[in-house]
Design a protein around this motif. Structure first.
Motif, PDB file in Angstrom:
ATOM      1  N   ALA A  86       0.860  -1.183   0.000  1.00 31.12           N
ATOM      2  CA  ALA A  86       0.000   0.000   0.000  1.00 31.12           C
ATOM      3  C   ALA A  86       0.892   1.228   0.000  1.00 31.12           C
ATOM      4  O   ALA A  86       2.118   1.114   0.061  1.00 31.12           O
ATOM      5  CB  ALA A  86      -0.926  -0.001   1.216  1.00 31.12           C
ATOM      6  N   THR A 144       0.751   5.949   0.578  1.00 28.64           N
ATOM      7  CA  THR A 144       0.015   7.187   0.816  1.00 28.64           C
ATOM      8  C   THR A 144       0.111   8.054  -0.436  1.00 28.64           C
ATOM      9  O   THR A 144       1.213   8.267  -0.953  1.00 28.64           O
ATOM     10  CB  THR A 144       0.607   7.949   2.016  1.00 28.64           C
ATOM     11  N   ALA A 158      -9.212   8.269  -3.537  1.00 27.31           N
ATOM     12  CA  ALA A 158      -9.925   7.712  -2.384  1.00 27.31           C
ATOM     13  C   ALA A 158     -11.150   6.916  -2.832  1.00 27.31           C
ATOM     14  O   ALA A 158     -11.438   5.832  -2.300  1.00 27.31           O
ATOM     15  CB  ALA A 158     -10.322   8.823  -1.427  1.00 27.31           C
ATOM     16  N   LEU A 181      -9.952   3.565  -4.300  1.00 28.24           N
ATOM     17  CA  LEU A 181      -9.414   2.634  -3.322  1.00 28.24           C
ATOM     18  C   LEU A 181     -10.389   2.294  -2.208  1.00 28.24           C
ATOM     19  O   LEU A 181     -10.160   1.349  -1.446  1.00 28.24           O
ATOM     20  CB  LEU A 181      -8.131   3.213  -2.706  1.00 28.24           C
ATOM     21  N   THR A 230     -11.068   4.433   0.314  1.00 31.26           N
ATOM     22  CA  THR A 230     -10.479   4.988   1.525  1.00 31.26           C
ATOM     23  C   THR A 230     -11.099   6.349   1.831  1.00 31.26           C
ATOM     24  O   THR A 230     -11.857   6.899   1.030  1.00 31.26           O
ATOM     25  CB  THR A 230      -8.955   5.136   1.378  1.00 31.26           C
ATOM     26  N   VAL A 231     -10.743   6.895   2.992  1.00 33.40           N
ATOM     27  CA  VAL A 231     -11.235   8.207   3.391  1.00 33.40           C
ATOM     28  C   VAL A 231     -10.324   9.276   2.791  1.00 33.40           C
ATOM     29  O   VAL A 231      -9.097   9.201   2.952  1.00 33.40           O
ATOM     30  CB  VAL A 231     -11.263   8.343   4.929  1.00 33.40           C
ATOM     31  N   SER A 273      -8.035  12.490   2.246  1.00 31.44           N
ATOM     32  CA  SER A 273      -7.160  13.161   3.207  1.00 31.44           C
ATOM     33  C   SER A 273      -7.623  14.579   3.514  1.00 31.44           C
ATOM     34  O   SER A 273      -7.220  15.161   4.516  1.00 31.44           O
ATOM     35  CB  SER A 273      -5.735  13.201   2.659  1.00 31.44           C
ATOM     36  N   GLY A 277      -9.138  -1.717  -4.308  1.00 36.06           N
ATOM     37  CA  GLY A 277      -8.231  -0.848  -3.577  1.00 36.06           C
ATOM     38  C   GLY A 277      -7.016  -1.546  -3.008  1.00 36.06           C
ATOM     39  O   GLY A 277      -6.118  -0.878  -2.494  1.00 36.06           O
ATOM     40  N   GLU A 278      -6.960  -2.875  -3.100  1.00 30.43           N
ATOM     41  CA  GLU A 278      -5.818  -3.615  -2.559  1.00 30.43           C
ATOM     42  C   GLU A 278      -4.838  -3.970  -3.666  1.00 30.43           C
ATOM     43  O   GLU A 278      -5.221  -4.183  -4.822  1.00 30.43           O
ATOM     44  CB  GLU A 278      -6.291  -4.884  -1.850  1.00 30.43           C
TER      45      GLU A 278
END
Length: 391
Positions: free
Chosen positions: A6, A8, A21, A24, A26-27, A29, A365-366
């Motif tokens: 993974a 950032t 986001a 993937l 995800t939340v 940023s 997302g992985e």
């Protein structure tokens, strides 16, 4: 061996606040998220999700350095870098060097004592950076390579820049003059920006459909670039380039010397593992017009589309003829032979990947790093995976 990785996203100003986001799961940023790097490049090596699985190494670069035989097989380096790229504003006008130019430039700047992380450094490694961009969003807009000269003439005349038409016979000279800036160039930038602002991008200015599309696209390019970088000489230079709108699943191959920029969209990039970028404008970052001119290929021509080899209805492989990478798109049950390491990213649903030695299931997302000893890979599931590997 399948190793979950993974990272950032990098927060370049042109990045989207939500696209990566959303892809993937995800939340966000709260700031721009421009590029997610999946590889071992020291600029942003991918994080290993479970360090205990690889002897405690925290990231891909550290693991490859500590156990290259397991990670790379017979290779001495991971030759490719995979990125998720999300642009909500134009990137810099840029090109990348050949292998020889990269080696020479890297050595020259080392001799000059320029730190690798210095903002004004051009060559951060000794490798070229050809790349494939694959569209994940429903549309992805880019400028890439010099237009055919007849089309460039049509665009310049339609946008009121007739005085530039005779200079098309010396394309490199015209480009260098435009990128050099000055009062005359500034006046032309202001004129064409005003022209574009006063007209609808959809106006039909030619009886020829292709010509009308080229002109309307050029008007939209000027409007977009003027809003992001008002007064920049790159606004004029961009009119000499092909404007391309990719649809989801389409791809371009940008070899060394191809002058380009991405305007908007979400995509997957796969490239030779390098961070060598020569910029000529449309950016607050370091610009070196002289070095850019030294690497640009001024040959005009059509957009550099890259069509996939349709191995099966579920598997397409984009092969640019580059020795460092290919990109595979998997959307269902399929089989693919590996000649080296691979990185797989699930962009929809879920997919189980079975290799010669192990098996892994990845969800949207992985991502996983795949060691070369997995060899033949079998995919099954109701998902969509983009996979970068060696030819």
């Amino acid at each position: 061996m399948f190793v979950a990785i993974a990272n950032t996203p990098r927060d370049y100003a042109w990045g989207s606040a939500s696209a990566i986001a959303e892809l993937l799961g995800t939340v966000p940023s709260g700031g721009p998220e421009a590029e997610l790097w999946l590889g071992d490049h020291p600029g942003s090596p991918a994080r290993i999700v479970d360090p205990n699985a690889v002897g405690g190494s925290a990231d891909l670069a550290a693991w490859i350095a500590s156990d290259p035989r397991s990670a790379l097989g017979d290779r001495t380096r991971l030759p490719f870098l995979m990125k998720v790229l999300a642009a909500s504003a134009p990137l810099s006008l840029q090109a990348h060097p050949t292998a020889e130019q990269a080696r020479e430039g890297f050595e020259r700047e080392n001799v000059l004592g320029i730190p690798l992380d210095a903002p004004h450094r051009n060559y951060r490694d000794a490798h070229p950076k050809p790349e494939v961009i694959y569209a994940l969003s429903e549309s992805f807009d880019a400028l890439c390579g010099f237009r055919p000269l007849d089309e460039a003439r049509l665009v310049l005349v339609a946008l009121g820049l007739d005085e530039l038409v005779p200079r098309l016979s010396d394309l490199s000279g015209l480009f260098a003059w435009l990128m050099g800036g000055g009062a005359d160039v500034d006046d032309l930038v202001a004129r064409v920006s005003d022209f574009a602002a006063a007209r609808s991008s959809g106006i039909r200015l030619s009886e020829d459909e292709a010509g009308a599309l080229a002109i309307s696209g050029a008007i939209e390019t000027v409007r977009t670039l003027s809003a992001a970088y008002p007064g920049d000489a790159g606004i004029l230079s961009a009119l000499l380039l092909n404007r391309v709108t990719m649809r989801r699943g389409e791809a371009l191959y940008l070899p060394a010397g191809n002058i380009h920029t991405y305007l908007s969209g979400l995509g997957i990039e796969v490239m030779t593992a390098s961070d060598n970028v020569l910029r000529g404008g449309l950016t607050p970052k370091h610009v070196d017009v002289g070095e850019l001119l030294a690497v640009v290929d001024f040959t005009p021509g059509p957009p550099p589309w890259l069509r996939p080899n349709e191995v099966s209805p579920q598997l397409g492989v984009f092969r640019p003829g580059n020795p460092d990478f290919v990109l595979a798109h998997v959307a269902g049950d399929a089989e693919l032979d590996l000649s080296g390491p691979a990185i797989a990213l699930c962009v929809a649903g879920s997919m189980t990947i079975r290799g010669a030695r192990s098996e892994s299931t990845i969800m949207r997302g992985e991502a996983v790093y795949v060691t070369p000893d997995e060899r033949r890979m079998t995919f099954f599931g109701r998902g969509e995976v983009l996979l970068a590997t060696t030819p």
